[in-house]
Design an enzyme around this catalytic site. Structure first.
Site: not given
Ligand code: F6R
Length: 610
Positions: A2, A27, A73, A99-100, A483, A487, A490, A605
């Site tokens: 927020c 943010r 948020w 915020n918090g 994982e 990373k 990606e 994202k």
């Molecule tokens: C990896 C990444 C993706 C998400 C996946 C699920 O860094 O960001 O693999 O984890 O697309 O996304 P959410 O968790 O938003 O359902």
């Protein structure tokens, strides 16, 4: 998270607030609002959606010289007009932005209701408005009322309060959520980060925890919450807005990696009962019996969230003794899965909008089983379409590669394990207390890892031209290997595979030669001796070995070129630590390869397509 802006001075307060809120848009937020003092009354305008929408509603509100503005948020209560900040007391004379998280808001609310206060929203923040009202009615002094109210509060806050009864001051207070005061000519400002006030002044005072500030047009006075004066010199900001937005870090991803001591703390905040050795999550309270008596959990997720789910399987099966299936959401939907009476389906999602996960949970609902969520974004589609659930409270994740959401998901899965195992009596109170005590220590241990990145940067430099990587782990750290590999793929576009270390000899070992770095997670846990043998298998074939280890012993030192040491913790909590060097390694590799860290190619994202 927020955003906060407050203004008092000669300019049009409305314009300053809107411009400041726009600066804070990066943010992430879901609603926005302002409170302005006009004709001796407080006028509040708020809306879900963008600041531009709020701007259109402001119309003739341009005569105010004092006001507060907020981008929210959501944490408590979904994103809508009523829950947006500012919040007001019963009289409408006091307005607050915050915020918090107020951890004891539920107890405070009950008390305030019994004193006759009426509430409009579902937020924890509104409790503060009424608490301040309560103390104001006794003291007739806004600063004192805020200070006394905060003595009753458990949790974190960065807050700004204004009142039509004292039209010439803003009162701000901080514990845990940042606030910076901007010192101008015939004006002063306050904001949650300097980007919101830098257009007006570069002379600032950063508030510290447990401080309260009284801000007028011409003066700022700073005290601690015990009413003792605090002296602090102003600083002159020299950095640009982009640097401020990223909190001084080069990328959002690095900022988010560094936020993890705080985000993990936020996932635990108010949910740990130290004496009983159990957890307490508001979002599961109504379904606690169903959760504890379930015959099976089926966890659905994608990508990084799927890796968190896999860690959850190890933990829950070991402690809560409940069978757990983990499914790729995208596969679950199309394989006509068998769901039975007594099953509970969990959907894990950072964004709460991933279409594959959403479609899978809808499929589960059609089959008539309860579906619960572990979600970051409050009010997101998955949060709305699940019957109950737990928010992970990691704050907005801007870097496309998920980092802080993963550790917060692990934190919440551990909370669920604690609840279920203790209720099912498969974990003793003593074991529970030990886990809770160690949970409290995790933020500090994460910080220790973050304070030592030089070695990880050097490893990234050495291996940045490698074309393939292998990530290997066992037990609860096998999903962490997955994982780590994800990373790297990606953001640095290097091919990487994660494997259970013992599976290596069943195939991937053929890949090992002097050009194949292998990253092992070899902590001193129940699989330590076994994994040392797996490391030997790689060494014998001239592979380069990088090991994430607890303080290394002689045996490990003879086996590995690179040992990244992390603090010891309980095995079930160890993925929260072991993933952090892997996040950092992929980050530095990507930077050194000149990749776009925050927005890697071909990725979004939130994946809202099938
Ligand atoms: C990896 C990444 C993706 C998400 C996946 C699920 O860094 O960001 O693999 O984890 O697309 O996304 P959410 O968790 O938003 O359902």
């Amino acid at each position: 998270m927020c955003g906060i802006v407050g203004y008092i001075g000669d300019k049009d307060a409305c314009e300053v607030l809107v411009e400041g809120l726009k600066r804070l848009e990066y943010r992430g937020y879901d609603s926005a609002g302002v409170a302005l003092l006009m004709d001796s009354r407080i006028k509040v305008l708020k809306t879900p959606g963008k600041v531009s929408k709020l701007e259109k509603m402001l119309g003739d509100s341009h005569s105010a010289k004092i006001g507060i503005g907020h981008t929210r948020w959501a944490t408590h209560g979904e994103p809508n007009t009523v829950n947006a900040h500012p919040h007001t007391d019963c009289t409408g004379n006091i307005a607050i932005i915050h915020n918090g998280i107020i951890e004891n808001y539920s107890a405070l609310k009950t008390k305030l209701l019994s004193l006759g206060h009426t509430f409009k929203s579902q937020t924890d923040t509104e409790v503060l408005a009424h608490l301040i009202e309560e103390f104001y009615s006794r003291t007739k002094n806004l600063e004192m009322a805020v200070r006394l109210a905060l003595k009753d509060v458990d949790g974190t806050f960065g807050l700004v309060v204004m009142s039509s009864n004292e039209p010439d001051i803003l009162v701000a207070a901080r514990r845990g959520s940042p606030l910076v005061i901007g010192l101008g000519e015939s004006e002063n400002l306050i904001a949650s980060d300097a980007s919101a006030l830098i257009r007006h002044t570069r002379n600032v005072i950063y508030m510290h925890d447990n401080e309260i500030a009284v801000i007028t047009r011409d003066n700022v006075s700073l005290k601690n919450l015990d009413d003792e004066a605090v002296e602090r010199d102003a600083e002159h900001l020299t950095f640009d807005i982009e640097q401020i937005e990223k909190g001084g870090f080069a990328h959002f991803m690095l900022k988010e990696i560094n936020e993890q001591p705080e985000t993990v703390l936020n996932a635990f905040r108010g949910r740990l009962m130290d004496d009983e050795g159990i957890s307490n999550m508001g979002g599961l309270r109504d379904v606690e019996d169903k959760v504890t008596n379930a015959r099976r959990f089926v966890i659905l997720a994608c990508g990084t969230s799927w890796h968190a789910a896999l860690v959850g399987k190890y933990i829950l099966e070991q402690y809560a003794k409940i069978p757990v299936e983990v499914d790729y959401a995208s596969e679950f939907r199309y394989r006509n899965p068998v769901l039975m009476d007594g099953d509970i389906v969990w959907a894990i999602s950072q964004s709460g909008e991933t279409l594959d996960t959403l479609a899978a949970l809808r499929e589960a609902r059609v089959k008539g089983v309860p579906v619960y969520g572990i979600v970051n974004v409050v009010g997101s589609t998955i949060a709305r379409e699940t019957d109950a659930g737990v928010y992970i409270h990691a704050g907005p994740e801007i870097g496309v590669a998920s980092t802080k959401a993963f550790t917060s998901q692990l934190a919440v899965l551990n909370l669920i394990n604690l609840l279920v195992a203790r209720k099912r009596k498969t974990m003793t109170a003593e074991q529970g207390r030990e886990i809770v005590a160690e949970m409290h220590r995790l933020p500090e241990k994460i910080q220790q890892i973050l304070d030592n990145t030089v070695q990880i940067e050097a490893i990234a430099e050495e291996f940045k031209e490698s074309r393939n990587f292998l990530y290997l782990g066992r037990g609860v750290n096998f999903p962490v290997a997955l994982e780590g590999a994800l990373k790297l793929k990606e953001i640095s576009y290097i091919h990487a595979e994660g494997y259970p270390a013992a599976e290596m000899k069943h195939g991937p070992i053929a890949l090992i030669d002097e050009n194949m770095p292998a990253v092992f997670i070899a902590l001193r846990d129940s699989t330590y001796d076994k994994i040392l043998s797996n490391i030997q298998e790689v060494r014998a074939r001239k592979g380069n070995v990088i090991v994430i280890a607890n303080e290394a012993d002689g045996r490990l030192r003879d086996l590995a070129e690179h040992i990244i040491e992390i603090p010891e913790t309980l095995e079930i909590l160890s993925p929260i630590l072991s993933v952090i060097p892997l996040q950092l390694l992929s980050y530095y590799m990507a930077v050194k390869r000149g990749c776009n860290v925050d927005q890697p190619r071909n990725l979004a994202k939130s994946v809202t397509v099938e």
